[in-house]
Scaffold this motif. Structure first.
Motif, PDB file in Angstrom:
ATOM      1  N   SER A  66     -63.339  33.502 -51.594  1.00  0.00           N
ATOM      2  CA  SER A  66     -62.845  33.633 -53.080  1.00  0.00           C
ATOM      3  C   SER A  66     -61.645  33.003 -53.339  1.00  0.00           C
ATOM      4  N   GLU A  67     -60.852  33.135 -52.534  1.00  0.00           N
ATOM      5  CA  GLU A  67     -59.292  32.852 -52.446  1.00  0.00           C
ATOM      6  C   GLU A  67     -59.431  31.409 -52.677  1.00  0.00           C
ATOM      7  N   GLU A  68     -60.007  30.717 -52.052  1.00  0.00           N
ATOM      8  CA  GLU A  68     -60.231  29.219 -51.870  1.00  0.00           C
ATOM      9  C   GLU A  68     -60.573  28.663 -53.176  1.00  0.00           C
ATOM     10  N   LEU A  69     -61.108  29.130 -54.123  1.00  0.00           N
ATOM     11  CA  LEU A  69     -61.468  28.867 -55.493  1.00  0.00           C
ATOM     12  C   LEU A  69     -60.160  28.873 -56.412  1.00  0.00           C
ATOM     13  N   VAL A  70     -59.361  30.162 -56.172  1.00  0.00           N
ATOM     14  CA  VAL A  70     -58.228  30.107 -56.834  1.00  0.00           C
ATOM     15  C   VAL A  70     -57.409  29.050 -57.555  1.00  0.00           C
ATOM     16  N   PRO A  71     -56.949  28.450 -56.475  1.00  0.00           N
ATOM     17  CA  PRO A  71     -56.056  27.091 -56.893  1.00  0.00           C
ATOM     18  C   PRO A  71     -56.652  26.055 -57.837  1.00  0.00           C
ATOM     19  N   HIS A  72     -57.881  26.176 -57.854  1.00  0.00           N
ATOM     20  CA  HIS A  72     -58.627  25.071 -58.791  1.00  0.00           C
ATOM     21  C   HIS A  72     -58.627  25.377 -60.169  1.00  0.00           C
ATOM     22  N   PHE A  73     -58.078  26.553 -60.409  1.00  0.00           N
ATOM     23  CA  PHE A  73     -57.885  26.722 -61.927  1.00  0.00           C
ATOM     24  C   PHE A  73     -56.471  26.971 -62.455  1.00  0.00           C
ATOM     25  N   VAL A  74     -56.171  26.641 -63.576  1.00  0.00           N
ATOM     26  CA  VAL A  74     -54.903  26.733 -64.172  1.00  0.00           C
ATOM     27  C   VAL A  74     -54.475  28.046 -64.535  1.00  0.00           C
ATOM     28  N   ASP A  75     -53.600  28.777 -64.072  1.00  0.00           N
ATOM     29  CA  ASP A  75     -53.167  30.007 -64.317  1.00  0.00           C
ATOM     30  C   ASP A  75     -54.201  31.104 -64.698  1.00  0.00           C
ATOM     31  N   PRO A  76     -54.951  31.202 -63.630  1.00  0.00           N
ATOM     32  CA  PRO A  76     -56.067  32.227 -63.912  1.00  0.00           C
ATOM     33  C   PRO A  76     -55.491  33.830 -63.705  1.00  0.00           C
ATOM     34  N   VAL A  77     -56.107  34.543 -64.188  1.00  0.00           N
ATOM     35  CA  VAL A  77     -56.214  36.032 -64.029  1.00  0.00           C
ATOM     36  C   VAL A  77     -56.642  36.360 -62.667  1.00  0.00           C
ATOM     37  N   VAL A  78     -56.020  36.992 -61.681  1.00  0.00           N
ATOM     38  CA  VAL A  78     -56.723  37.166 -60.539  1.00  0.00           C
ATOM     39  C   VAL A  78     -56.572  38.729 -60.419  1.00  0.00           C
ATOM     40  N   LEU A  79     -57.967  39.246 -60.130  1.00  0.00           N
ATOM     41  CA  LEU A  79     -58.087  40.825 -59.642  1.00  0.00           C
ATOM     42  C   LEU A  79     -58.643  40.937 -58.543  1.00  0.00           C
ATOM     43  N   ARG A  80     -57.789  41.440 -57.520  1.00  0.00           N
ATOM     44  CA  ARG A  80     -58.568  41.778 -56.139  1.00  0.00           C
ATOM     45  C   ARG A  80     -58.481  43.304 -55.982  1.00  0.00           C
ATOM     46  N   HIS A  81     -59.702  43.572 -55.485  1.00  0.00           N
ATOM     47  CA  HIS A  81     -59.950  45.415 -55.479  1.00  0.00           C
ATOM     48  C   HIS A  81     -60.340  45.298 -53.870  1.00  0.00           C
ATOM     49  N   GLN A  82     -60.277  46.735 -53.537  1.00  0.00           N
ATOM     50  CA  GLN A  82     -60.539  46.981 -52.170  1.00  0.00           C
ATOM     51  C   GLN A  82     -61.945  47.470 -51.959  1.00  0.00           C
ATOM     52  N   LEU A  83     -62.741  47.082 -52.877  1.00  0.00           N
ATOM     53  CA  LEU A  83     -64.225  47.550 -52.807  1.00  0.00           C
ATOM     54  C   LEU A  83     -64.821  46.194 -52.011  1.00  0.00           C
ATOM     55  N   GLY A  84     -66.326  46.208 -52.230  1.00  0.00           N
ATOM     56  CA  GLY A  84     -67.222  45.111 -51.630  1.00  0.00           C
ATOM     57  C   GLY A  84     -68.105  44.237 -52.619  1.00  0.00           C
ATOM     58  N   HIS A  85     -69.127  43.876 -52.301  1.00  0.00           N
ATOM     59  CA  HIS A  85     -69.942  42.992 -53.194  1.00  0.00           C
ATOM     60  C   HIS A  85     -70.518  43.590 -54.537  1.00  0.00           C
ATOM     61  N   PHE A  86     -69.576  43.875 -55.357  1.00  0.00           N
ATOM     62  CA  PHE A  86     -70.238  44.248 -56.522  1.00  0.00           C
ATOM     63  C   PHE A  86     -69.132  44.123 -57.784  1.00  0.00           C
ATOM     64  N   VAL A  87     -69.658  44.504 -58.844  1.00  0.00           N
ATOM     65  CA  VAL A  87     -68.512  44.344 -60.033  1.00  0.00           C
ATOM     66  C   VAL A  87     -67.905  45.731 -60.382  1.00  0.00           C
ATOM     67  N   PRO A  88     -66.562  45.967 -60.107  1.00  0.00           N
ATOM     68  CA  PRO A  88     -66.133  47.183 -60.004  1.00  0.00           C
ATOM     69  C   PRO A  88     -66.012  47.627 -61.390  1.00  0.00           C
ATOM     70  N   THR A  89     -65.992  48.806 -61.537  1.00  0.00           N
ATOM     71  CA  THR A  89     -65.983  49.439 -63.220  1.00  0.00           C
ATOM     72  C   THR A  89     -64.998  50.751 -62.987  1.00  0.00           C
ATOM     73  N   GLY A  90     -64.111  50.728 -62.304  1.00  0.00           N
ATOM     74  CA  GLY A  90     -63.104  51.854 -62.281  1.00  0.00           C
ATOM     75  C   GLY A  90     -62.230  51.720 -63.462  1.00  0.00           C
ATOM     76  N   ALA A  91     -61.432  52.422 -63.725  1.00  0.00           N
ATOM     77  CA  ALA A  91     -60.398  52.372 -65.148  1.00  0.00           C
ATOM     78  C   ALA A  91     -59.388  51.458 -64.700  1.00  0.00           C
ATOM     79  N   ALA A  92     -59.010  51.232 -63.360  1.00  0.00           N
ATOM     80  CA  ALA A  92     -57.746  50.124 -63.224  1.00  0.00           C
ATOM     81  C   ALA A  92     -58.500  48.637 -63.642  1.00  0.00           C
ATOM     82  N   GLN A  93     -59.593  48.646 -63.153  1.00  0.00           N
ATOM     83  CA  GLN A  93     -60.259  47.349 -63.684  1.00  0.00           C
ATOM     84  C   GLN A  93     -60.456  46.919 -64.858  1.00  0.00           C
ATOM     85  N   LYS A  94     -61.202  47.918 -65.512  1.00  0.00           N
ATOM     86  CA  LYS A  94     -61.251  48.030 -66.771  1.00  0.00           C
ATOM     87  C   LYS A  94     -60.128  47.655 -67.626  1.00  0.00           C
TER      88      LYS A  94
END
Length: 217
Positions: free
Chosen positions: A170-198
């Protein structure tokens, strides 16, 4: 409070969306496309542990077996064009869409759609993209999509402990976007829905909702 926002969602099966739809007794139309409105209601946790579904792919890394492996270097892109046509058709028939959101290989596909939009492909009209557990395709046929920076406003979200799509991919994809918002979380292969991510999702979306409100006065 967020106002209405319309998304085009690109998931595979099994996926977080599959579980959510099953829980709410809904079905997806052909092409894995769902037009949805943002609401305050959402599943408590979105995982991709569903079992028993037929495997699907937006393109195949192994055309002989009609299978896909994100870590497989390949010269194949079988299925990509039909997938792009499915998305273009959905945008024409079900749009307009404010944003496009993808998960896993769906997120990799969204990155390609963003690249095509950047190149002036008029089939793809949207304001922003959200990529969850995305990655850079290892198909040699797709290298042209990563040649130029992509300026489409984008949120990239991925898990540091993802064992399906490693964070390094996933990190390899980051440089291909101009000023993306990047959110790294400590979980696995799913969409996180915790308060911090929301909080991150809301802050990202509010920029476009305010823009929409200003346009319509």
């Amino acid at each position: 409070m967020l106002s209405c926002s319309t998304f085009l969602l690109l998931f595979l099966s099994p996926s977080p969306l599959d579980l959510y739809l099953k829980q709410n007794k809904q079905t997806k139309p052909p092409g894995f496309v769902l037009k949805t409105e943002q609401t305050d209601q959402e599943p408590e946790c979105l995982t991709n542990d569903a079992q028993g579904d037929d495997p699907r792919a937006w393109w195949f890394s192994s055309p002989q077996e009609d299978s896909f492996d994100a870590m497989e270097h390949s010269d194949s892109c079988k299925g990509l064009e039909s997938s792009l046509e499915t998305i273009a058709k959905a945008m024409t028939e079900q749009g307009p869409f404010h944003g496009i959101l993808g998960f896993s290989q769906g997120a990799a596909l969204v990155a390609i759609v963003c690249a095509l939009k950047q190149q002036g492909d008029l089939r793809f009209q949207f304001d922003f993209a959200m990529l969850f557990a995305g990655f850079k395709s290892l198909s040699s046929c797709h290298s042209l999509y990563y040649e130029k920076p992509i300026s489409v406003p984008t949120l990239l979200v991925f898990g540091e402990t993802d064992r399906v799509i490693p964070a390094a991919m996933s990190e390899e994809l980051v440089p291909h976007f101009v000023d993306p918002v990047v959110l790294r979380h400590q979980l696995g292969h799913f969409v996180p829905t915790g308060a911090a991510q929301k909080k991150v999702y809301i802050e990202f979306l509010e920029k476009f909702l305010k823009k929409e409100a200003s346009v319509h006065g």
